[in-house]
Design a protein around this motif. Structure first.
Motif, PDB file in Angstrom:
ATOM      1  N   GLN A 136       0.825  -1.206   0.000  1.00 50.56           N
ATOM      2  CA  GLN A 136       0.000   0.000   0.000  1.00 50.56           C
ATOM      3  C   GLN A 136       0.869   1.270   0.000  1.00 50.56           C
ATOM      4  N   THR A 137       1.980   1.204   0.723  1.00 54.90           N
ATOM      5  CA  THR A 137       2.892   2.349   0.771  1.00 54.90           C
ATOM      6  C   THR A 137       3.424   2.672  -0.620  1.00 54.90           C
ATOM      7  N   ARG A 139       2.058   1.915  -3.494  1.00 51.85           N
ATOM      8  CA  ARG A 139       0.929   2.467  -4.274  1.00 51.85           C
ATOM      9  C   ARG A 139       0.693   3.927  -3.925  1.00 51.85           C
ATOM     10  N   TRP A 140       0.703   4.216  -2.639  1.00 49.59           N
ATOM     11  CA  TRP A 140       0.446   5.595  -2.191  1.00 49.59           C
ATOM     12  C   TRP A 140       1.535   6.548  -2.672  1.00 49.59           C
ATOM     13  N   ILE A 141       2.789   6.101  -2.632  1.00 51.43           N
ATOM     14  CA  ILE A 141       3.867   6.974  -3.113  1.00 51.43           C
ATOM     15  C   ILE A 141       3.654   7.250  -4.603  1.00 51.43           C
ATOM     16  N   GLU A 143       0.832   7.218  -6.213  1.00 49.88           N
ATOM     17  CA  GLU A 143      -0.302   8.155  -6.320  1.00 49.88           C
ATOM     18  C   GLU A 143       0.116   9.578  -5.974  1.00 49.88           C
ATOM     19  N   LEU A 144       0.890   9.712  -4.908  1.00 49.38           N
ATOM     20  CA  LEU A 144       1.315  11.055  -4.480  1.00 49.38           C
ATOM     21  C   LEU A 144       2.078  11.773  -5.589  1.00 49.38           C
ATOM     22  N   TRP A 373       4.655   4.665   5.807  1.00 56.19           N
ATOM     23  CA  TRP A 373       3.182   4.525   5.833  1.00 56.19           C
ATOM     24  C   TRP A 373       2.569   5.394   6.923  1.00 56.19           C
ATOM     25  N   ILE A 376       2.847   9.097   5.971  1.00 58.91           N
ATOM     26  CA  ILE A 376       1.836   9.495   4.988  1.00 58.91           C
ATOM     27  C   ILE A 376       0.481   9.660   5.672  1.00 58.91           C
ATOM     28  N   ARG A 377       0.176   8.751   6.589  1.00 58.46           N
ATOM     29  CA  ARG A 377      -1.129   8.830   7.250  1.00 58.46           C
ATOM     30  C   ARG A 377      -1.190   9.977   8.250  1.00 58.46           C
ATOM     31  N   GLY A 380      -0.993  13.249   5.593  1.00 57.01           N
ATOM     32  CA  GLY A 380      -1.794  13.226   4.377  1.00 57.01           C
ATOM     33  C   GLY A 380      -1.138  13.988   3.239  1.00 57.01           C
ATOM     34  N   ARG A 381      -1.757  13.918   2.083  1.00 54.17           N
ATOM     35  CA  ARG A 381      -1.241  14.656   0.926  1.00 54.17           C
ATOM     36  C   ARG A 381      -1.118  16.143   1.248  1.00 54.17           C
TER      37      ARG A 381
END
Ligand SMILES: *Cc1c(COP(=O)(O)O)cnc(C)c1O
Length: 507
Positions: A136-137, A139-141, A143-144, A373, A376-377, A380-381
């Motif tokens: 997930q990390t 994926r999130w990177i 996305e960011l 992770w 990021i949480r 947030g963005r």
């Protein structure tokens, strides 16, 4: 002949390395207190004590390896004291040296949790929740930074390693035969294309992965240190004519020298037309692509076949955390996967899990994803956008300040990297001007780096030795930035006077 065991197998075992829960709790709270003390004082302490290697060595315990152990409490206390007294504080608000960031405090807590649970992220069965957190990390990177998901990827130790992953995937994709079985012997000669601003990772990669550094085509950079596209196309064409196969073009998103961003969309187009792998080294600058106002050249990293990002830079994770992202997840498997008989990691009855040892170079792997992770949480963005914007604004403020300063020459400002030099009026004019300014700034930098007031690094552009400030630091504020030209001018005048006076310290 069977040897008799010397020791009886222990029944109620109490290993010397074990800690009972009460002791762990007590020493653990102590450790947290010491870390909290460090962070509480980080604005007040000098950036560094500027000690020499032998001075630092002298504070270590003397003698050979200890024969007997010592108590955990006393050891933690001592280690905390050594760190407190003899460290350089990358997290200090006036540390503006290399592109290595202040670390998010939540990352320190995450590392403690991660080490406490100690999952092995080589395989899913050894790390079920941790593996999914890492996936997930990644994926999130992606996305960011605006990279298309789904994609393949994993966390590695840093930017060099993340770039290596992209390089190896490209090598696999470019080879005509089975490069993993036959090596490069039966391949045509291969070449890689990078701007002359590119970080040394490319030399290590070309060297380590069998091409040799002669395979690197150093494409000239323009006045803004961005890859010259005409030269790129010409070199590719020349090589093709000579029977040399292009392996990849690596664009840089935030160069290590001056923070330059290569024209990534245009490079992507050249690669697309020529069928060449397009890699982006975004170790430093990729996170800035999340800003809505980011230049299109930076957002072009979304077009790459692979990208390297360093969470331990502009996502403020504690060291070490790099992230390799590859568009084609299958290809990543094809680059790294072996399935030895001694790993039975596939389940016949269940869905196919991710086994990260098949996607990269490491086998056993730690849980470095947790700190990224949680970071990021935590913010947030929105939080990252704000912090990255502030860093950029502070680098610009420094550029403005040095531009207006009589004794300084401002040279460049890209992303959050500002370069300048100390250039006193009365140092100019003579025929040795440039040579003298280079010596002066080099000596000044050494003085600054051991002085503890602020920490800068350097860049060399067009033969000029420059001071470089990189703001990748959420603790830095305008007050710190305003102090920098003052400190540089004060120390610079000293060095200048010493040199002029036939100075004792001059070379
Ligand atoms: C920092 C950096 C690297 C190297 O990353 P590490 O995390 O130090 O291995 C590579 N490229 C660029 C552009 C960098 O800024």
């Amino acid at each position: 002949m069977r040897q008799e065991p010397r020791t009886r197998a222990p029944r109620n075992r109490r290993a010397p390395i074990e800690m009972d829960p009460e002791e762990f709790r007590r020493v653990g709270y102590l450790a947290i207190d010491r870390v909290a003390d460090l962070l509480a004082r980080i604005r007040e302490v000098p950036v560094t004590a500027g000690e020499s290697p032998s001075e630092v060595r002298a504070v270590l315990p003397a003698g050979p390896v200890p024969e007997r152990g010592a108590g955990a409490e006393e050891l933690v206390e001592e280690a905390a004291r050594l760190l407190a007294e003899h460290s350089l504080w990358i997290g200090h608000p006036r540390f503006l040296g290399f592109i290595t960031s202040s670390a998010a405090p939540i990352g320190a807590l995450a590392d403690l949790l991660a080490a406490g649970a100690n999952p092995n992220l080589g395989g899913f069965v050894l790390s079920p929740i941790a593996t999914e957190i890492e996936a997930q990390t990644v994926r999130w990177i992606a996305e960011l930074i605006g990279y298309p998901v789904p994609c393949g990827g994993l966390l590695v130790s840093g930017g060099n390693m993340a770039n290596f992953i992209g390089f190896l995937a490209a090598r696999r994709a470019a080879a005509s035969g089975d490069v993993r079985a036959h090596g490069l012997v039966s391949e045509p000669r291969l070449a890689v294309y990078v701007s002359e601003e590119t970080h040394t990772w490319i030399q290590k990669a070309a060297d380590l992965f069998g091409l040799g550094t002669d395979a690197i085509r150093w494409i000239e950079a323009d006045a803004n240190r961005r890859m010259n596209l005409h030269s790129l196309e010409r070199r590719i064409a020349d090589d093709r004519k000579a029977g040399i196969r292009p392996l990849l073009v690596a664009g840089t998103a935030g160069s290590v020298g001056v923070g330059a961003i290569d024209p990534l969309p245009a490079i992507a187009e050249i690669c697309r037309r020529a069928g060449i792998w397009f890699h982006v080294d975004g170790a430093y600058g990729a996170p800035a692509a999340m800003l809505p106002e980011a230049p299109e050249d930076l957002k072009g990293l979304a077009l790459a076949d692979s990208v390297a990002v360093d969470p331990h830079k502009w996502l403020y994770s504690p060291l070490e955390a790099g992230c390799a992202i590859v568009r084609d997840r299958k290809l990543l498997e094809e680059t790294f996967r072996y399935r030895p008989p001694y790993y039975h990691l596939e389940r016949r009855d269940k869905e196919e899990p991710i086994n990260f040892h098949e996607l990269g170079m490491q086998n056993s792997r730690g849980f470095r994803a947790l700190k990224v992770w949680l970071g990021i949480r935590q913010v947030g963005r929105e939080g990252y956008v704000r912090m990255i914007r502030d860093d950029i604004a502070l680098a610009r403020a420094l550029f403005d300040r040095v531009s207006r300063h009589e004794e300084m020459e401002a040279v460049s400002c890209n992303l959050s990297v500002t370069t300048f030099r100390f250039a006193p009026r009365d140092g100019a004019g003579d025929a040795r001007r440039e040579e003298y300014f280079n010596e002066l700034n080099e000596e000044l930098l050494e003085r600054l780096q051991s002085g503890g007031e602020t920490f800068l690094s350097n860049a060399v552009i067009d033969g000029k030795f420059l001071l470089r400030a990189c703001v990748v630091n959420f603790r830095t504020s305008l007050e710190d930035i305003e102090a920098v030209p003052e400190i540089v001018a004060r120390v610079g005048r000293q060095v200048h006077a010493e040199k002029r006076g036939g100075g004792k310290r001059s070379r």
